[in-house]
Design an enzyme around this catalytic site. Structure first.
Site, PDB file in Angstrom:
ATOM      1  N   ASP A  82       0.873  -1.243   0.145  1.00 18.61           N
ATOM      2  CA  ASP A  82      -0.097   0.106  -0.015  1.00 18.61           C
ATOM      3  C   ASP A  82       0.764   1.144  -0.089  1.00 18.61           C
ATOM      4  O   ASP A  82       1.774   1.212   0.623  1.00 18.61           O
ATOM      5  CB  ASP A  82      -0.784  -0.070   1.285  1.00 18.61           C
ATOM      6  CG  ASP A  82      -1.714   1.104   1.364  1.00 18.61           C
ATOM      7  OD1 ASP A  82      -2.284   1.433   0.393  1.00 18.61           O
ATOM      8  OD2 ASP A  82      -2.344   1.576   2.414  1.00 18.61           O
ATOM      9  N   HIS A 178      -7.445  10.434   4.531  1.00 23.34           N
ATOM     10  CA  HIS A 178      -6.969   9.392   5.564  1.00 23.34           C
ATOM     11  C   HIS A 178      -7.076   9.714   7.071  1.00 23.34           C
ATOM     12  O   HIS A 178      -6.885  10.712   7.224  1.00 23.34           O
ATOM     13  CB  HIS A 178      -5.325   9.322   5.095  1.00 23.34           C
ATOM     14  CG  HIS A 178      -4.988   8.629   3.880  1.00 23.34           C
ATOM     15  ND1 HIS A 178      -4.014   8.954   3.060  1.00 23.34           N
ATOM     16  CD2 HIS A 178      -5.287   7.158   3.501  1.00 23.34           C
ATOM     17  CE1 HIS A 178      -3.939   7.875   2.065  1.00 23.34           C
ATOM     18  NE2 HIS A 178      -4.527   7.202   2.260  1.00 23.34           N
ATOM     19  N   HIS A 205      -9.299   5.416  -0.875  1.00 19.55           N
ATOM     20  CA  HIS A 205      -8.363   5.127   0.145  1.00 19.55           C
ATOM     21  C   HIS A 205      -9.253   5.640   1.350  1.00 19.55           C
ATOM     22  O   HIS A 205     -10.177   6.725   1.085  1.00 19.55           O
ATOM     23  CB  HIS A 205      -7.318   5.937   0.010  1.00 19.55           C
ATOM     24  CG  HIS A 205      -6.122   5.095  -0.897  1.00 19.55           C
ATOM     25  ND1 HIS A 205      -4.895   4.617  -0.068  1.00 19.55           N
ATOM     26  CD2 HIS A 205      -6.182   4.462  -1.873  1.00 19.55           C
ATOM     27  CE1 HIS A 205      -4.406   3.936  -1.147  1.00 19.55           C
ATOM     28  NE2 HIS A 205      -5.152   3.693  -2.257  1.00 19.55           N
ATOM     29  N   GLY A 206      -8.942   5.686   2.357  1.00 16.58           N
ATOM     30  CA  GLY A 206      -9.507   6.379   3.575  1.00 16.58           C
ATOM     31  C   GLY A 206     -10.699   5.890   3.971  1.00 16.58           C
ATOM     32  O   GLY A 206     -11.558   6.591   4.305  1.00 16.58           O
ATOM     33  N   ASN A 227     -10.169   0.943   1.034  1.00 22.30           N
ATOM     34  CA  ASN A 227      -9.107   0.485   1.944  1.00 22.30           C
ATOM     35  C   ASN A 227      -9.367   1.130   3.396  1.00 22.30           C
ATOM     36  O   ASN A 227      -9.867   2.296   3.571  1.00 22.30           O
ATOM     37  CB  ASN A 227      -7.701   1.496   1.689  1.00 22.30           C
ATOM     38  CG  ASN A 227      -6.877   1.159   0.407  1.00 22.30           C
ATOM     39  OD1 ASN A 227      -7.443   0.151  -0.197  1.00 22.30           O
ATOM     40  ND2 ASN A 227      -6.140   1.571   0.097  1.00 22.30           N
TER      41      ASN A 227
END
Ligand code: G3H
Ligand code: ZN
Length: 278
Positions: A82, A178, A205-206, A227
């Site tokens: 990642d 994030h 993401h996040g 993610n």
């Protein structure tokens, strides 16, 4: 079960109409909680580790640990690098048996980002491993990396970026953040536009803190992977924190580790089911 190749996992997701969660790990107990969660739901996904986290444990340690934790399970799991921050990390992870790679060069200029992804793709595809690349910058804290930058993915760049890099998955910045300190605010019109242009599936993401119904909505726009890091870490750390708050003389690390594994497993099960309810 052996780790599954990232391309095989992507096909599995497409065939079953799933969005695949990628759970960031750090240590053995967290990994066991994640694996047990996958096994309990019967669905597959990713175990991920970021370049920042590799400063703590090298790729070989992570790969051995994941293999060992997966000994008795039957759901498909890929081991994913990642936010790969260097070509050296990419090579070390491939050598250690990782089955999926992300190169994160989104902090560079458009042309530099393209060049970095191109050489990663060339290397990884030789070994039959897919590559995720990021276009646009995501704000917030990822392991020890803090980014103030919040640059949404520019849809006008998407086609050129995907075609020239040859990446297999595209991580987008659409208001996702994030960590737990900032509030995500997903821009769905932008996501729809990007999805209509991108020839490859998208990654969010996040995941921690994004309401599940929004992840499900994103799934309708070619989202294949989401993610999760902070969410599971809180579940893990919380077990120890609460025990210490109750009793400053607590030292039963065995029982607490088992409890922490269970808390992680519970969160993993909830996340996998919630993001895939139809
Ligand atoms: O790459 C990892 C994830 O984007 C983790 O984000 O900690 O906000 O869930 P999160
Ligand atoms: Zn991330």
């Amino acid at each position: 079960m052996e780790l599954v190749n990232g391309f095989t996992l992507m096909n599995y997701a497409k065939e079953k109409g799933l969005v695949l969660p990628a759970f960031n790990t750090t240590n053995y107990e967290l990994t066991v909680g994640i694996v047990k969660g996958f096994q309990a739901t019967g669905l597959g996904g990713y175990i991920a580790i970021s370049s920042s986290n590799l400063k703590l444990s090298n790729p070989k340690i992570i790969s051995d640990m994941v293999h060992s934790a997966m000994a008795d399970i039957s759901t498909p799991i890929s081991l994913h690098l990642d936010h790969g921050k260097s070509f050296e990390d990419v090579k070390a992870c491939i050598e250690a048996g990782f089955t999926s790679i992300m190169v994160d060069a989104s902090h560079l200029t458009f042309e530099e980002n393209i060049r970095e992804v191109q050489r990663t793709v060339e290397y990884c595809h030789f070994y039959g491993i897919p590559v995720e690349a990021e276009l646009g910058a995501i704000q917030g804290k990822e392991d020890d990396h803090v980014s103030e930058e919040d640059t949404k993915t520019n849809p006008d760049d998407v086609q050129e970026f995907v075609e020239r890099t040859g990446c297999d998955l595209l991580a987008v910045s659409i208001g996702n953040v994030h960590g737990m300190d900032l509030t995500p605010d997903l821009d769905f019109p932008l996501l729809e536009t990007i999805a209509s242009i991108s020839k490859v599936p998208l990654v969010l993401h996040g995941g921690s803190g994004i309401p599940f119904e929004q992840v499900r909505k994103a799934k309708e726009n070619n989202l294949i992977k989401v993610n999760y890091g902070s969410d599971l870490r809180q579940a893990f750390i919380g077990t120890f924190g609460q025990a210490y708050e109750k009793n400053h003389n607590e030292f039963d690390i065995m029982s607490l580790s088992k409890e922490a594994i269970q808390s992680v497993q519970n969160r993993v099960e909830v996340i996998i089911k919630e993001v895939n309810i139809s």
